[in-house]
Design an enzyme around this catalytic site. Structure first.
Site, PDB file in Angstrom:
ATOM      1  N   THR A 185      84.673  30.205  -3.575  1.00 37.94           N
ATOM      2  CA  THR A 185      84.385  30.563  -4.971  1.00 37.94           C
ATOM      3  C   THR A 185      84.533  32.069  -5.092  1.00 37.94           C
ATOM      4  OG1 THR A 185      82.059  30.930  -4.542  1.00 37.94           O
ATOM      5  CG2 THR A 185      82.689  28.719  -5.225  1.00 37.94           C
ATOM      6  N   GLU A 330      82.775  24.010  -6.755  1.00 33.12           N
ATOM      7  CA  GLU A 330      81.776  23.235  -6.006  1.00 33.12           C
ATOM      8  C   GLU A 330      81.762  21.763  -6.414  1.00 33.12           C
ATOM      9  OE1 GLU A 330      81.392  26.134  -7.388  1.00 33.12           O
ATOM     10  OE2 GLU A 330      79.933  27.404  -6.377  1.00 33.12           O
ATOM     11  N   LYS A 439      68.531  38.146 -23.282  1.00 36.00           N
ATOM     12  CA  LYS A 439      67.150  37.829 -23.618  1.00 36.00           C
ATOM     13  C   LYS A 439      66.634  38.873 -24.600  1.00 36.00           C
ATOM     14  CE  LYS A 439      66.450  35.161 -19.532  1.00 36.00           C
ATOM     15  NZ  LYS A 439      66.676  35.365 -18.120  1.00 36.00           N
ATOM     16  N   TRP A 444      66.482  33.481 -26.018  1.00 38.10           N
ATOM     17  CA  TRP A 444      67.810  33.576 -25.422  1.00 38.10           C
ATOM     18  C   TRP A 444      68.897  33.554 -26.503  1.00 38.10           C
ATOM     19  CZ3 TRP A 444      68.192  30.093 -20.417  1.00 38.10           C
ATOM     20  CH2 TRP A 444      67.217  30.514 -19.502  1.00 38.10           C
TER      21      TRP A 444
HETATM   22  P1  AMP Z   1      85.329  28.072 -10.900  1.00 37.15           P
HETATM   23  O1  AMP Z   1      84.574  27.597  -9.739  1.00 37.15           O
HETATM   24  O2  AMP Z   1      86.120  29.314 -10.637  1.00 37.15           O
HETATM   25  O3  AMP Z   1      86.150  27.003 -11.522  1.00 37.15           O
HETATM   26  O4  AMP Z   1      84.258  28.533 -11.991  1.00 37.15           O
HETATM   27  C1  AMP Z   1      83.278  27.665 -12.471  1.00 37.15           C
HETATM   28  C2  AMP Z   1      82.582  28.269 -13.653  1.00 37.15           C
HETATM   29  O5  AMP Z   1      83.501  28.495 -14.716  1.00 37.15           O
HETATM   30  C3  AMP Z   1      81.520  27.388 -14.254  1.00 37.15           C
HETATM   31  O6  AMP Z   1      80.318  27.453 -13.551  1.00 37.15           O
HETATM   32  C4  AMP Z   1      81.423  27.945 -15.659  1.00 37.15           C
HETATM   33  O7  AMP Z   1      80.613  29.101 -15.710  1.00 37.15           O
HETATM   34  C5  AMP Z   1      82.847  28.344 -15.962  1.00 37.15           C
HETATM   35  N1  AMP Z   1      83.520  27.308 -16.746  1.00 37.15           N
HETATM   36  C6  AMP Z   1      84.369  26.367 -16.311  1.00 37.15           C
HETATM   37  N2  AMP Z   1      84.803  25.603 -17.330  1.00 37.15           N
HETATM   38  C7  AMP Z   1      84.198  26.061 -18.442  1.00 37.15           C
HETATM   39  C8  AMP Z   1      84.225  25.686 -19.820  1.00 37.15           C
HETATM   40  N3  AMP Z   1      84.987  24.690 -20.275  1.00 37.15           N
HETATM   41  N4  AMP Z   1      83.444  26.383 -20.662  1.00 37.15           N
HETATM   42  C9  AMP Z   1      82.676  27.405 -20.237  1.00 37.15           C
HETATM   43  N5  AMP Z   1      82.621  27.803 -18.968  1.00 37.15           N
HETATM   44  C10 AMP Z   1      83.369  27.148 -18.070  1.00 37.15           C
END
Ligand code: AMP
Length: 542
Positions: A185, A330, A439, A444
Site C-alpha cells: 500500500t 487490502e 473537526k 465532523w
Molecule cells: P488503494 O489501496 O490505493 O486502492 O487505496 C484505498 C483507498 O482509496 C480507500 O481506503 C479510500 O480511502 C480510497 N478510495 C478508493 N475508492 C474510493 C471511492 N470510490 N471513493 C472514495 N475513496 C475511495
C-alpha cells in the site's frame, strides 16, 4: 458429518487452464511498449505461462519466492503473473510512480529474487538494481531486437528466455492458502505495508468481482482494464477476465484521452475500469473532438471518489452506465459497488445520481460496518458516520512482516481508515479518510462531500478541502482549487455555488487558487502535503 463433495483447491492456475480450455481463441490485445498492437489469446497465454514457470524453476527460483513485476498492463505481464503463480511463486507488483527510494525499500522488504520489467522502466532499474540485495535476475519484457544496452548483470530478453523452455511443465501443486501475490500500500504516513494475497483469496475475489451486481462481466464482454495491474491487481480483472473468458484489451503505458479512445473504438470495448482522472481526460478528448462511444456499455470508476459530473456526462451524454466502486489494496481490492437494487428501480434524474454517488453495497464476501470512537456499531441510517470496518475471504488479516497490527481486531474486522455512513439499503458512502476529516467545534465535516460539490462549478477542474487551524472552532475548511484552463473563477462565485448545496457551517471559510494539487502514486490527493503547504494560512475573519 463432513460433506461428500470434492476438495477442489481454489488455485490461480486453474483460472488460466479454464480460460485456455473454454475460451482458448479469445483475444488478448496489447498496446506494446515497443509500439505496435500485439494480439494473442488465452491458449497462447497459458502455454507461455507454462514456459515462464518452467524457466523460473530451471533458473533456481523456488516456491514462495517473491518475483517482482514493474510493468504496464499487457499480455506478457499477464503471462508473467500466471507463470510465477504456477511455479508456486509470489508475483509482487511494483508501482513505477513511487519514488525510486520507496521502490528500493519495498523490494528489499519483500526480498524480491527476480524482476520482470517493461522497457519503459529500464532506466529506473539501472539506477536501483544494485541497491536490492536479494535480486538475482532481471527479465526485460521484450525481444532480443529491442533489448537496450545495459551494464547490469543477469539481464535477459523475455522472448529469448522463454524460448529456451517448451512449456512441458506441471503446475506446482500448491495449497489454496499459500501466497501467490503481493502488493504494497502506498501509505501517506509511515513505511509502505505489504498485502499478501493467497490463491484462494484471488479466486474468490475474481468470482465476486464478476457477479452481475458487482462488475457484471461475461465472455461476451470486451474489457479494457485501464487501472494498472500494479494498482491493486487491476481491480481483479487479471483474474476475473480469464475466469469468465472475456476479450481483454491492455492499454500499455498510454492512458491519455486519445490513446484510450482509440482502443475503445477500434477494439469495440464494452466494459472498462479506471480512476476518475483517466475518465476526465477521456471526456475532455471526446468533447474537443466531437466523438461518441457507441460500443461502450459500462465503466467502473473508483480509487478515489467519482465526481458527480463524470457520472452525469457518461450516463446522459454518452449512454454509458457508471458503476462507482470502492475498495482497497487490502481487499484485493473490491469492497462495494453502486449497482442498483430493486429498491431504486424507477429512480431518475438527480435522485438516481444521488445513489450513484454512493460507493454502493458490499457483494457476498464482504461484511461491512461503521463504528463510533468507542467501537459501537452505528445504525444504517445514511447519516451517522464513523470508522468503516470490513471482513471477508479476500480481506487481509495482517500485513507482511507484522506491521499495522492495530488495524485488525480480535473478531477479524479490518479498520479501513475510511469514514463512512451506510443507508437502510446497505449503500455505503465514504465521507473521508479518518485522518483528513475536519473537526469543527466538535462536529465532523466531510472534505469529500465539499470537494464533490466544488467540482460541480463549471470553472473548477479539481478541488481539495483541508482543515486549517481556527482559534474558536479548532479547525475550519479551506477549499483549494485548480481552475479549468482559460477560466478564472472567483472565490465568491464558487462559495455562492456551494452555499445552497451544503449545511451553512460546512461552507469553506476561504478559497485558495493553485496551479496544481499534489497527488500520490495511485492518483489520490496528497492532503498531508497540502496541509503542510497551507499550515500558516490565515483564514479571513468571520
Ligand atoms: P488503494 O489501496 O490505493 O486502492 O487505496 C484505498 C483507498 O482509496 C480507500 O481506503 C479510500 O480511502 C480510497 N478510495 C478508493 N475508492 C474510493 C471511492 N470510490 N471513493 C472514495 N475513496 C475511495
Amino acid at each position: 458429518m463432513l460433506g461428500l463433495m470434492q476438495e477442489w483447491p481454489l488455485v490461480c492456475h486453474k483460472i488460466i487452464d479454464h480460460a485456455a480450455r473454454q475460451h482458448g481463441n479469445r483475444e488478448i490485445v496489447s498496446r506494446t511498449v515497443e509500439g505496435p498492437i500485439a494480439r494473442t489469446n488465452y491458449r497462447n497465454i497459458r502455454q507461455r505461462s507454462l514456459q515462464v514457470a518452467q524457466r523460473l524453476e530451471r533458473d533456481g527460483f523456488k516456491r514462495a519466492d517473491r518475483i517482482a513485476t514493474l510493468a504496464w498492463n499487457g499480455a506478457r505481464h499477464l503471462e508473467a503473473w500466471y507463470g510465477i503463480m504456477g511455479m508456486g511463486g509470489i508475483y509482487h507488483t511494483l508501482n513505477p510512480r513511487l519514488f525510486p527510494e520507496q521502490i528500493v525499500w519495498i523490494m528489499n522488504h519483500a526480498e524480491d529474487q527476480a524482476l520482470f520489467v517493461d522497457l519503459t522502466f529500464m532506466p529506473l532499474v539501472e539506477k536501483i538494481a544494485g541497491m536490492v540485495k536479494s535480486l538475482r535476475k532481471i527479465i526485460v519484457l521484450t525481444d532480443a531486437a529491442h533489448m537496450p544496452a545495459t551494464a547490469l548483470p543477469n539481464v535477459v530478453a523475455y522472448e529469448d528466455w522463454i524460448a529456451e523452455a517448451d512449456g512441458d511443465f506441471a503446475w506446482v501443486d500448491v495449497a489454496e492458502a499459500e501466497a501467490c501475490g503481493m502488493c504494497y500500500t502506498s501509505g501517506t504516513t509511515g513505511d509502505p505495508k505489504g498485502v499478501l494475497y493467497s490463491h484462494r483469496s484471488n479466486v474468490i475475489h475474481a468470482m465476486m468481482a464478476a457477479m452481475p451486481d458487482a462488475m457484471g462481466i461475461s465472455s461476451r464482454d470486451v474489457i479494457l482494464p485501464v487501472v494498472p495491474m500494479f494498482h491493486a491487481n487491476a481491480w481483479g480483472l487479471g483474474q476475473s477476465g480469464p475466469m469468465i473468458g472475456a476479450k481483454l484489451v491492455m492499454p500499455g503505458g498510454k492512458m491519455d484521452g486519445a490513446s484510450i479512445y482509440e482502443l475503445l473504438d477500434t477494439e469495440k470495448v464494452t466494459f472498462s475500469a479506471a480512476v476518475p482522472t483517466v475518465w476526465l481526460m477521456l471526456l475532455q478528448y471526446l468533447e474537443q473532438n466531437d466523438l461518441k462511444l457507441p460500443h461502450l456499455n459500462k465503466v467502473v470508476i473508483g480509487g478515489s471518489a467519482c465526481p458527480r459530473a463524470i457520472t452525469e456526462k457518461f450516463e446522459r451524454v454518452y449512454g454509458v452506465e457508471v458503476i462507482h466502486a470502492w475498495g482497497m489494496t487490502e481487499m484485493s481490492p473490491l469492497g462495494s459497488l453502486a449497482t442498483m437494487k430493486p429498491e431504486y428501480a424507477g429512480l431518475t434524474g438527480d435522485a438516481l445520481l444521488d445513489i450513484k454517488q454512493t460507493q454502493g453495497f458490499a457483494p457476498f464476501g464482504v461484511e461491512m460496518k461503521v463504528t463510533d470512537d468507542e467501537n459501537r456499531d452505528l445504525p444504517w441510517d445514511g447519516k451517522k458516520f464513523g470508522r468503516l470496518k470490513v471482513r471477508g475471504p479476500a480481506v487481509a488479516k495482517g500485513y507482511y512482516g507484522g506491521a499495522g497490527k492495530e488495524q485488525f481486531d480480535a473478531e477479524g474486522w479490518f479498520d479501513t481508515g475510511d469514514v463512512a455512513h451506510i443507508n437502510e439499503n446497505g449503500y455505503m458512502q465514504i465521507t473521508d479518510r479518518a485522518k483528513d476529516v475536519i473537526k469543527s467545534g466538535g462536529e465532523w465535516i466531510s472534505t469529500i462531500d465539499l470537494e464533490n460539490m466544488a467540482v460541480g462549478h463549471p470553472d473548477v477542474a479539481e478541488a481539495a478541502v483541508i482543515g486549517v487551524a481556527h482559534p474558536k472552532w479548532d479547525e475550519r475548511p479551506l477549499l483549494v482549487v485548480v481552475a479549468k484552463p482559460g477560466r478564472e473563477p472567483t472565490r465568491e462565485s464558487i462559495l455562492d455555488y456551494m452555499k445552497p448545496r451544503c449545511a451553512k457551517w460546512w461552507l469553506p471559510d476561504d478559497v485558495a487558487f493553485v496551479k496544481e494539487i499534489p497527488h500520490t502514486a495511485t492518483g489520490k490527493i496528497q492532503k498531508m502535503a497540502l496541509r503542510e503547504q497551507f499550515k500558516d494560512y490565515e483564514l479571513p475573519a468571520a
